[in-house]
Design a protein around this motif. Structure first.
Motif, PDB file in Angstrom:
ATOM      1  N   PHE A 175     -14.548  11.468 -12.184  1.00 29.01           N
ATOM      2  CA  PHE A 175     -13.831  11.667 -10.824  1.00 29.01           C
ATOM      3  C   PHE A 175     -12.090  11.632 -11.167  1.00 29.01           C
ATOM      4  N   ALA A 176     -11.708  10.732 -11.875  1.00 27.60           N
ATOM      5  CA  ALA A 176     -10.296  10.711 -12.179  1.00 27.60           C
ATOM      6  C   ALA A 176      -9.813  12.043 -12.780  1.00 27.60           C
TER       7      ALA A 176
ATOM      8  N   GLN B 235      -3.280  10.004 -14.847  1.00 24.95           N
ATOM      9  CA  GLN B 235      -1.663   9.717 -14.917  1.00 24.95           C
ATOM     10  C   GLN B 235      -1.251   8.590 -14.031  1.00 24.95           C
ATOM     11  N   PHE B 236      -2.138   8.431 -12.857  1.00 24.62           N
ATOM     12  CA  PHE B 236      -1.686   7.281 -12.008  1.00 24.62           C
ATOM     13  C   PHE B 236      -2.288   5.957 -12.178  1.00 24.62           C
ATOM     14  N   HIS B 237      -3.389   6.083 -13.084  1.00 26.41           N
ATOM     15  CA  HIS B 237      -4.121   4.910 -13.501  1.00 26.41           C
ATOM     16  C   HIS B 237      -3.707   3.997 -14.607  1.00 26.41           C
ATOM     17  N   THR B 238      -2.115   3.362 -14.241  1.00 22.49           N
ATOM     18  CA  THR B 238      -1.606   2.688 -15.156  1.00 22.49           C
ATOM     19  C   THR B 238      -2.143   1.088 -14.756  1.00 22.49           C
TER      20      THR B 238
ATOM     21  N   GLU C 197       0.781  -1.315   0.003  1.00 24.83           N
ATOM     22  CA  GLU C 197       0.068  -0.012  -0.033  1.00 24.83           C
ATOM     23  C   GLU C 197       0.746   1.320   0.005  1.00 24.83           C
ATOM     24  N   LEU C 198       2.098   1.165   0.668  1.00 24.04           N
ATOM     25  CA  LEU C 198       3.009   2.316   0.688  1.00 24.04           C
ATOM     26  C   LEU C 198       3.561   2.587  -0.710  1.00 24.04           C
ATOM     27  N   PHE C 199       3.409   1.649  -1.730  1.00 26.29           N
ATOM     28  CA  PHE C 199       4.012   1.967  -3.085  1.00 26.29           C
ATOM     29  C   PHE C 199       2.688   1.803  -4.022  1.00 26.29           C
ATOM     30  N   GLN C 200       1.474   2.210  -3.696  1.00 19.42           N
ATOM     31  CA  GLN C 200       0.357   2.013  -4.427  1.00 19.42           C
ATOM     32  C   GLN C 200       0.338   2.897  -5.723  1.00 19.42           C
ATOM     33  N   TRP C 201       0.985   4.081  -5.501  1.00 17.87           N
ATOM     34  CA  TRP C 201       0.907   4.941  -6.811  1.00 17.87           C
ATOM     35  C   TRP C 201       2.135   5.215  -7.248  1.00 17.87           C
ATOM     36  N   SER C 202       2.892   6.384  -7.030  1.00 19.77           N
ATOM     37  CA  SER C 202       4.115   6.641  -7.716  1.00 19.77           C
ATOM     38  C   SER C 202       5.287   6.458  -6.842  1.00 19.77           C
ATOM     39  N   ARG C 203       5.136   6.540  -5.684  1.00 23.50           N
ATOM     40  CA  ARG C 203       6.360   6.237  -4.697  1.00 23.50           C
ATOM     41  C   ARG C 203       6.885   4.745  -5.019  1.00 23.50           C
ATOM     42  N   GLY C 204       8.524   4.972  -5.033  1.00 25.10           N
ATOM     43  CA  GLY C 204       9.285   3.848  -5.060  1.00 25.10           C
ATOM     44  C   GLY C 204       9.102   3.343  -6.580  1.00 25.10           C
ATOM     45  N   GLN C 205       8.593   4.097  -7.356  1.00 25.61           N
ATOM     46  CA  GLN C 205       8.751   3.558  -8.931  1.00 25.61           C
ATOM     47  C   GLN C 205       9.983   3.697  -9.639  1.00 25.61           C
TER      48      GLN C 205
END
Lengths: 116, 116, 116, 116
Positions: free
Chosen positions: D14-15, D22-25, B42-50
């Motif tokens: 919503f997005a 952009q985050f919905h990869t 969950e901590l890396f759900q979106w951009s973080r850590g990519q």
């Protein structure tokens, strides 16, 4: 003893030899831990392992369990190595936190710890 | 070094003091590993850590990562202890298997190992 | 439209014909959703799907994605049917909750919603 | 009926309003499904839901289950919308596949389907 320093070095040269370091981002390693945890869980998707530990003695299941546990451990060691995290230290710290959070007298025999 | 024997003993007495041993079935511990792996993810759900490891230096994230890694490690140690599995041995065996499965010359620079 | 009522009835008779209803506890179905979600995630363990949607056009990957999505959906429908939960109603309710929780003007362009 | 087309349109706007497209990869949405599945599973980490469906009647648990099921469903609909996948069609196809794979007479009363 788990010689995580030595295992981490082996994993480093394993990744280097295959030029896989580029794929070992925090996000990808966290993903890998989760994927392997899902594969372990799949072995217990239905009735197996619900009652006790006799179910895991059967050798074909046992070797699959061992492979999944090993995968999780190796990705954990790789993550900690890349992030510079001391696994023994954080394990001890977490046990101390849990001791505070779940005083024995209050949580005896109850599995509702996650729900309150 | 991870002193998994000592950590396992601490977890044993932790469970005994709370009468939690009854809940530590293979299925429940596999579930717990998966749940904690999900919390790490969950901590890396979106951009973080990519991109790389700079994202995990930030102290608030770092301490959450450490807690989740510790939870996974502790449940792993507890599972292995209940099942009589030697974590160091299975980690070494898995590395040997991986070396056979992914010869360096064939997999260099490719992350398609899981897809072919 | 997803005809979840009809799909639920098909899943009911599927389970009945195999005497599988006994295995369809809340815990086992939640486990199954998680296992299938892990199998979907495995397809994106490394680089794939990181940039955009072109990666999922390739037909071999596409059919595996479709199978995993279908598995998740079917277990979801089965769970809701057993629990007497109206999926359309809870989806609408959740969207309304999210609209309150993430006001557009405050969260525009930020993916930090889970971290604050 | 689940009006997934309408829900998909709502999720699109919503997005868009939050510039979250952009985050919905594929990778991030697969991650999200897995994270939410882990949160559902957490509710059944120990004894709850092991025996039957009475455990999920309790209203506080019920509303948490509903939120997690809704999250999974919404990410599933969002993924399918971005990928151009017809959820009803793939669900029907998967049921047909399962009927072939698990003939009723051979699998009656057995939960070993995943293990053999």
């Amino acid at each position: 003893m788990i010689d995580n320093e030595k295992l981490a070095l082996t994993l480093r040269s394993f990744a280097r030899a295959r030029d896989w370091d580029q794929f070992h981002t925090p996000k990808n390693l966290a993903t890998s831990i989760s994927v392997e945890a899902g594969e372990l869980l799949e072995l217990f998707q239905w009735s197996r392992g619900q009652k006790g530990w006799d179910d895991v003695i059967d050798s074909s299941i046992r070797s699959r369990i061992e492979e999944e546990l090993a995968d999780i451990l190796l990705y954990l060691i790789r993550f900690a190595d890349k992030a510079g995290i001391d696994l023994q230290a954080i394990a001890e710290r977490k046990i101390a936190l849990n001791a505070e959070k779940y005083p024995a007298e209050r949580f005896r025999g109850s599995d509702r710890k996650y729900d309150e």
